[in-house]
Write a protein that holds these residues in place. Sequence first.
Motif, PDB file in Angstrom:
ATOM      1  N   ASN A 216     -16.043   0.993  -3.711  1.00 41.57           N
ATOM      2  CA  ASN A 216     -16.335  -0.374  -3.332  1.00 41.57           C
ATOM      3  C   ASN A 216     -17.044  -0.326  -1.996  1.00 41.57           C
ATOM      4  O   ASN A 216     -17.222   0.767  -1.425  1.00 41.57           O
ATOM      5  N   ALA A 255      -1.751  -3.136   1.443  1.00 41.13           N
ATOM      6  CA  ALA A 255      -2.148  -2.978   0.038  1.00 41.13           C
ATOM      7  C   ALA A 255      -1.129  -2.135  -0.721  1.00 41.13           C
ATOM      8  O   ALA A 255      -0.849  -2.397  -1.905  1.00 41.13           O
ATOM      9  N   ARG A 258       1.759  -4.046  -2.048  1.00 44.54           N
ATOM     10  CA  ARG A 258       1.443  -4.837  -3.233  1.00 44.54           C
ATOM     11  C   ARG A 258       1.262  -3.969  -4.476  1.00 44.54           C
ATOM     12  O   ARG A 258       1.452  -4.439  -5.599  1.00 44.54           O
ATOM     13  N   TYR A 259       0.897  -2.701  -4.282  1.00 41.12           N
ATOM     14  CA  TYR A 259       0.680  -1.784  -5.408  1.00 41.12           C
ATOM     15  C   TYR A 259       1.462  -0.493  -5.143  1.00 41.12           C
ATOM     16  O   TYR A 259       0.893   0.526  -4.747  1.00 41.12           O
ATOM     17  N   LYS A 392      -6.960  -0.292 -13.396  1.00 42.16           N
ATOM     18  CA  LYS A 392      -6.804  -1.669 -12.916  1.00 42.16           C
ATOM     19  C   LYS A 392      -6.099  -1.691 -11.566  1.00 42.16           C
ATOM     20  O   LYS A 392      -6.543  -2.372 -10.630  1.00 42.16           O
ATOM     21  N   GLU A 393      -5.013  -0.935 -11.444  1.00 39.96           N
ATOM     22  CA  GLU A 393      -4.276  -0.895 -10.170  1.00 39.96           C
ATOM     23  C   GLU A 393      -5.118  -0.294  -9.054  1.00 39.96           C
ATOM     24  O   GLU A 393      -5.102  -0.776  -7.916  1.00 39.96           O
ATOM     25  N   VAL A 395      -8.412  -0.211  -8.757  1.00 43.09           N
ATOM     26  CA  VAL A 395      -9.473  -1.140  -8.353  1.00 43.09           C
ATOM     27  C   VAL A 395      -8.892  -2.284  -7.532  1.00 43.09           C
ATOM     28  O   VAL A 395      -9.449  -2.684  -6.500  1.00 43.09           O
ATOM     29  N   GLN A 396      -7.767  -2.833  -7.989  1.00 50.00           N
ATOM     30  CA  GLN A 396      -7.154  -3.948  -7.262  1.00 50.00           C
ATOM     31  C   GLN A 396      -6.675  -3.524  -5.878  1.00 50.00           C
ATOM     32  O   GLN A 396      -6.766  -4.296  -4.915  1.00 50.00           O
ATOM     33  N   VAL A 399      -9.779  -3.336  -3.700  1.00 48.22           N
ATOM     34  CA  VAL A 399     -10.246  -4.685  -3.387  1.00 48.22           C
ATOM     35  C   VAL A 399      -9.361  -5.325  -2.318  1.00 48.22           C
ATOM     36  O   VAL A 399      -9.847  -6.036  -1.428  1.00 48.22           O
ATOM     37  N   ALA A 400      -8.060  -5.064  -2.401  1.00 46.36           N
ATOM     38  CA  ALA A 400      -7.134  -5.607  -1.388  1.00 46.36           C
ATOM     39  C   ALA A 400      -7.470  -5.061  -0.008  1.00 46.36           C
ATOM     40  O   ALA A 400      -7.491  -5.805   0.985  1.00 46.36           O
ATOM     41  N   ASN A 403     -10.579  -6.796   1.220  1.00 49.94           N
ATOM     42  CA  ASN A 403     -10.328  -8.169   1.663  1.00 49.94           C
ATOM     43  C   ASN A 403      -9.646  -8.218   3.031  1.00 49.94           C
ATOM     44  O   ASN A 403      -9.956  -9.084   3.854  1.00 49.94           O
TER      45      ASN A 403
END
Length: 415
Positions: A216, A255, A258-259, A392-393, A395-396, A399-400, A403
């Motif tokens: 990213n 992050a 959250r993950y 998915k995890e 990438v998220q 992204v976190a 952000n």
Amino acid sequence: MSIEIKAPQFPESVADGTVATWHKQEGDAVKRDELLVDIETDKVVLEVVAAADGVLGKILKGEGDTVESQELLGSIEEGSGKSSGDSKAEDKQAAEAPKADEQPAAKEDAGKAGDSDGVAGPAARKMMTEHGLDAASIDGSGKGGRITREDVEKALKAREEKRSSSPAPQQPAVAEVPAAPGEREERRVPMTRLRKRIAERLVAAQQNAAMLTTFNEVNMKPIMAMRKDYQAAFEKTHGVRLGFMSFFVRACVEALKRYPAVNASIDGDDIVYHGYYDVGVAVSSERGLVVPVLRDADQKGLAEVESQIIEYGNKARDGKLSIEEMTGGTFTISNGGVFGSLISTPILNPPQTAILGMHKIQERPMAVDGKVEILPMMYLALSYDHRLIDGKEAVQFLVAVKNFIEDPARLLLDI
């Protein structure tokens, strides 16, 4: 009375070590807590100091020898011995004594061969190789004329002084002669224990994990503006400059909360979820890449993170990092951008299952609200073990992090 000199107690993860450098010779006077010998392991260099005042007795393990935990290295005898300076002077005189048919010829042969194995210890040989010094040009002050690390340092200093004092020539006096065909120079240098260990771990990481990397990019303008506005006040208050790494450590911790799979590890058939956040920070040193760990990074402020990173960097440069400081870690951050890397795929640091790669900040044209703006952008790379972390995890998570960096207020508001 004789006092034993033993190798340190190695942790379970360290099988043995190598005697790198003896800083004293047999018969030298030593004082309590004075450095005697360096033991190099595949992680750190450990220092062995004198347990009491006395005289260094017989050395049982010489430079280059392999030693195990608590193995006997030598002894300290009670009494007054010759000082280190006297010992070195005597050794030098003995080495320079006119054994006409032996010593000069031996030195000449050593010079011709370009091999310092017999006249220098491992640490001194390594330094000579790195700096292109010939053993025949250095006067050894060790026992029997042996070249020590201090002798190499003196030779390097003398060479630099000579270069700085010599005026630059108007034109080359002698044209450089290219090497003749078939005479191309090669140097064979043995790997250090640390470099061997790094190689083993990197190969193991690629062979034993289903490694994948997702990318990213992040707009660094908000963080750069914040640093500009608060740098002076931050430095005045905390005594340390505000860098980018502390923001990324903080963003990664948030992050990871959250993950949690990104903060986990695999142990056999089990998944170990860690309820703490020990973030490893990759640091480059002359001995190789090391990863000291910021313990409980979630409980540290930006200033504390910056201070500890600076401390680790200085320790890595001086070879003073302890095994405890490099053990563990649940997640790693590597900043290749300091060397100019634009994008890369970092390799996992087992048994961790993810590593974030930071890169060079470079201005690029970006589309913002239908308009083109020039923004300072950084590519981010997250390498992860696909056995545990789904795409998915991963990438998220990335992204976190993006952000949080692009909107630092999120770190304060916990949103």
